[in-house]
Scaffold this motif. Structure first.
Motif, mmCIF file in Angstrom:
data_model
loop_
_atom_site.group_PDB
_atom_site.id
_atom_site.type_symbol
_atom_site.label_atom_id
_atom_site.label_comp_id
_atom_site.label_asym_id
_atom_site.label_seq_id
_atom_site.Cartn_x
_atom_site.Cartn_y
_atom_site.Cartn_z
ATOM 1 N N PRO A 176 0.817 -1.220 0.000
ATOM 2 C CA PRO A 176 0.000 0.000 0.000
ATOM 3 C C PRO A 176 0.849 1.269 0.000
ATOM 4 O O PRO A 176 0.512 2.253 -0.662
ATOM 5 N N PHE A 179 1.697 2.645 -3.423
ATOM 6 C CA PHE A 179 0.631 3.388 -4.099
ATOM 7 C C PHE A 179 0.476 4.776 -3.490
ATOM 8 O O PHE A 179 0.372 5.774 -4.202
ATOM 9 N N VAL B 21 -2.170 -7.901 -8.904
ATOM 10 C CA VAL B 21 -2.045 -6.454 -9.019
ATOM 11 C C VAL B 21 -1.614 -5.835 -7.696
ATOM 12 O O VAL B 21 -0.618 -5.114 -7.621
ATOM 13 N N LEU B 22 -2.349 -6.130 -6.633
ATOM 14 C CA LEU B 22 -2.170 -5.362 -5.405
ATOM 15 C C LEU B 22 -1.053 -5.879 -4.515
ATOM 16 O O LEU B 22 -0.570 -5.153 -3.659
ATOM 17 N N SER B 23 -0.650 -7.135 -4.690
ATOM 18 C CA SER B 23 0.408 -7.588 -3.809
ATOM 19 C C SER B 23 1.676 -7.932 -4.582
ATOM 20 O O SER B 23 2.781 -7.749 -4.098
ATOM 21 N N PHE B 25 2.282 -6.540 -7.681
ATOM 22 C CA PHE B 25 2.536 -5.403 -8.579
ATOM 23 C C PHE B 25 2.702 -5.819 -10.028
ATOM 24 O O PHE B 25 3.636 -5.387 -10.694
ATOM 25 N N LEU B 28 -0.006 -3.327 -13.655
ATOM 26 C CA LEU B 28 -0.508 -2.057 -13.128
ATOM 27 C C LEU B 28 -0.935 -1.089 -14.217
ATOM 28 O O LEU B 28 -1.848 -0.295 -14.010
ATOM 29 N N PRO B 180 -3.470 11.003 -9.260
ATOM 30 C CA PRO B 180 -3.102 10.861 -7.842
ATOM 31 C C PRO B 180 -4.172 10.174 -7.002
ATOM 32 O O PRO B 180 -3.868 9.237 -6.260
ATOM 33 N N PHE B 183 -4.280 6.466 -7.379
ATOM 34 C CA PHE B 183 -3.244 5.725 -6.651
ATOM 35 C C PHE B 183 -3.584 5.618 -5.171
ATOM 36 O O PHE B 183 -3.309 4.596 -4.538
ATOM 37 N N ILE B 184 -4.151 6.683 -4.602
ATOM 38 C CA ILE B 184 -4.526 6.621 -3.194
ATOM 39 C C ILE B 184 -5.590 5.534 -2.999
ATOM 40 O O ILE B 184 -5.519 4.722 -2.067
ATOM 41 N N ALA B 186 -6.050 2.938 -4.925
ATOM 42 C CA ALA B 186 -5.362 1.657 -5.092
ATOM 43 C C ALA B 186 -4.634 1.279 -3.809
ATOM 44 O O ALA B 186 -4.630 0.110 -3.395
ATOM 45 N N GLY B 187 -4.015 2.283 -3.153
ATOM 46 C CA GLY B 187 -3.318 2.028 -1.894
ATOM 47 C C GLY B 187 -4.269 1.496 -0.839
ATOM 48 O O GLY B 187 -3.953 0.550 -0.120
ATOM 49 N N CYS B 188 -5.462 2.119 -0.751
ATOM 50 C CA CYS B 188 -6.447 1.659 0.232
ATOM 51 C C CYS B 188 -6.858 0.224 -0.063
ATOM 52 O O CYS B 188 -7.007 -0.593 0.842
ATOM 53 N N ALA B 190 -5.033 -2.017 -1.591
ATOM 54 C CA ALA B 190 -3.893 -2.876 -1.247
ATOM 55 C C ALA B 190 -3.864 -3.115 0.255
ATOM 56 O O ALA B 190 -3.566 -4.212 0.728
ATOM 57 N N LEU B 191 -4.196 -2.062 1.010
ATOM 58 C CA LEU B 191 -4.231 -2.159 2.470
ATOM 59 C C LEU B 191 -5.251 -3.216 2.889
ATOM 60 O O LEU B 191 -4.996 -4.050 3.754
ATOM 61 N N LEU B 194 -4.049 -6.624 2.136
ATOM 62 C CA LEU B 194 -2.977 -7.055 3.038
ATOM 63 C C LEU B 194 -3.559 -7.912 4.150
ATOM 64 O O LEU B 194 -2.883 -8.765 4.722
#
Lengths: 195, 201, 181
Positions: A176, A179, B21-23, B25, B28, B180, B183-184, B186-188, B190-191, B194
């Protein structure tokens, strides 16, 4: 003057990662430390410059109908060379980058530059273009690597740079964090551009 | 029985625990590039599932029946990428001839798939993957891993497209608009993914 | 038709030149890669079984292990390589075993786990978790063994413990079989 422009455009104006959002997979996957980021950056730069040279030299020889497979063969050969040489001389780095070395083949930056630039320009300009784009790519990876390694491990290139009381923000070096970091960097660039 | 549990393990691992994708990569570029609209995301996803399954089939056969017997494993990267590229080309021509309707909805995505690193990634991972007891993946497991990797890719791609369609109507700070904020998001995601990492079988 | 043949020929030419070059590079780098691996294993063997001076290779069915001997040729312990799939890579561990089949020391020789989590198994204090343990304790604490897993990296720790457990079992079988004969 224009030759200089071919070289510098890769850093800011046409930065492959931050502006054009190309080559994202290695960008996010290997930037958990600066060392990995530099290793990947230089490997990709080498492939980019070498394949740009060859494609520019061969541009009149390769018929346009089969140009894409031909480019792929050229690029894949250089990637394999990098893979083997790195495995022989830098085994620890090779282990860390792992799968992402063969995947340089499908890095859109490299095929993109071959198609958009090297196939239309002379060798000299293609070298500069490849070098500029490659170093721009390395530069972006390094920025991401620096931020993530400092936040996530309190280190820089393996040395402690923050006081030991700093509790590493582990999420920064996990998936995360990659990203989030890239998202915020792009936002900052947008902010600067608007002003 | 062991066969079924292994299939289950592959499915859960490639869709959730180690989502491509999320773990890992992988893939993308299409994940960010083709996730603006829900229906194009679904189309891309279907095309990727199709190509990944085919690519896993052919690359596994080529590796084990051509490269290994000849002792030229070092040509793996070239052989695999050429296989994938010609496969994509072939599939495109075949669909165009045989199912024009399908071609209309999938056709535009097919050329993009050649440079989707998830396809080459899964082909290479099929060769490298081992079971906990050290056995290599056999043909059936490799093909299934290809299929489920595609499913996992489609899953997050469609989720992302759903979120981004709504994001258009949300009030996002000026400089965060577009890339931007994606990506944020996508980060959430990925979180959230996790959280699957602790799953144990 | 002729035109397509020409296209094919050109592609074939490029591909064969490329594979020729690769064959040359492979011939140059392959010995170095193999040598590096042997070298790492040799150093690691010395490190995990510091009492031994020479090592003798033994093979029991598929299982390969080394007998470590001191100056007088007396066996002081055994080493073997354990490998198992971790979170994102196959982790390879060099294991040094005493004569009573307890762990003398271990060393991770290959891993590409998540930095900050699983990759912490390469830290210098990690092998301490394994020292003196025997095969019955060789499991992660969550699975009922005695090995404390790395925070947030149970999968990596479990891969290492389980692979050592498996290797140790084969080693005990191999050694006791030999002595029984």
């Amino acid at each position: 003057m224009s030759a200089m422009k071919e070289f510098t455009k890769g850093f800011i104006k046409e930065n492959p990662v931050f502006i054009m959002a190309l080559g994202l997979c290695p960008t996010l996957a290997v930037t958990s430390s600066v060392e990995n980021a530099l290793g990947m950056g230089f490997a990709a730069t080498f492939v980019l410059v070498a394949s740009n040279i060859f494609i520019s030299l061969l541009k009149n020889f390769i018929p346009s109908q089969v140009r894409i497979p031909a480019y792929i063969v050229v690029i894949a050969s250089f990637v394999t060379i990098v893979d083997m040489v790195m495995h022989a001389f830098l085994p620890p780095l090779h282990a860390k980058l792992g799968l992402f070395i063969p995947l340089i083949v499908v890095n859109c930056i490299i095929l993109g530059r071959a198609e958009a630039f090297a196939s239309k320009n002379n060798v000299y300009k293609s070298i500069l273009d490849g070098l500029g784009m490659g170093l721009g790519f390395t530069f972006s990876l390094t920025i991401l690597g620096v931020i993530r390694e400092i936040l996530g491990a309190g280190q820089l290139l393996g040395f402690n740079v923050l006081p030991s009381s700093y509790q590493p923000m582990l999420v920064a070096i996990l998936a995360p964090g990659a990203f989030f970091t890239l998202g915020f960097i792009m936002a900052v660039i947008n902010l600067v551009k608007k002003k | 029985m062991e066969f079924l549990s292994r299939i289950f393990t592959i499915a859960i691992a490639s869709i959730f625990v180690q989502n491509y994708v999320l773990s890992r990569f992988l893939g993308l570029c299409p994940y960010i590039g083709v996730s603006k609209k829900l229906d194009s995301a679904a189309g891309m996803g279907m095309a990727v599932i199709f190509v990944m399954t085919l690519a896993s089939t052919f690359t596994w056969l080529i590796h084990n029946y051509i490269l290994v017997p000849l002792g030229i494993e070092y040509l793996q990267t070239i052989a695999f990428i050429l296989t994938i590229a010609s496969l994509v080309q072939f599939v495109e021509m075949a669909i165009q001839k045989m199912a024009p309707a399908l071609y209309k909805s999938l056709g535009v995505f097919l050329p993009l798939i050649t440079t989707n690193c998830a396809v080459l990634g899964v082909a290479i991972l099929n060769i490298q993957s081992t079971w906990p007891n050290g056995d290599k993946f056999n043909f059936i497991y490799s093909v299934l891993q290809g299929f489920f990797a595609g499913v996992g890719f489609t899953f997050v791609l469609v989720l992302m497209a759903g979120i981004r369609e709504r994001l258009d109507k949300a009030e996002v700070p000026e400089s965060m608009k577009g890339m931007p904020i994606s990506f944020i998001v996508a980060g959430c995601m990925a979180l959230a993914f996790l959280g699957f990492a602790g799953l144990k079988f | 038709m002729k035109f397509y043949l020409k296209l094919g020929a050109i592609l074939l030419l490029i591909a064969s030149i490329a594979s020729g070059i690769l064959a040359v590079v492979n011939n140059l780098t392959d010995p170095i890669i193999k040598n590096n691996q042997l070298e790492t294993e040799k150093l690691a063997r010395k490190e995990v079984l510091s009492l031994a001076i020479t090592f003798e290779e033994k093979i029991d069915k598929d299982f390969k292990y080394y007998c470590g001997k001191d100056d007088n040729g007396k066996i002081v312990g055994y080493t073997f390589v354990a490998f198992g799939p971790g979170y994102s890579s196959t982790i390879k561990t060099m294991v040094g075993v005493n004569l009573d089949f307890s762990i003398e020391n271990i060393k991770i020789i290959y891993q590409a786990e998540t930095p900050g989590l699983g990759a912490n198994c390469s830290n210098p204090d990690f092998p301490d978790r394994f020292k003196t343990l025997t095969v019955k304790d060789m499991k992660v604490d969550k699975d009922g063994g005695k090995i404390a897993s790395i925070t947030g990296a149970t999968i990596s720790t479990r891969a290492i413990s389980d692979s050592i457990n498996k290797g140790l079992t084969s080693l005990i079988k191999a050694v006791t079989n030999k002595e029984g004969k």
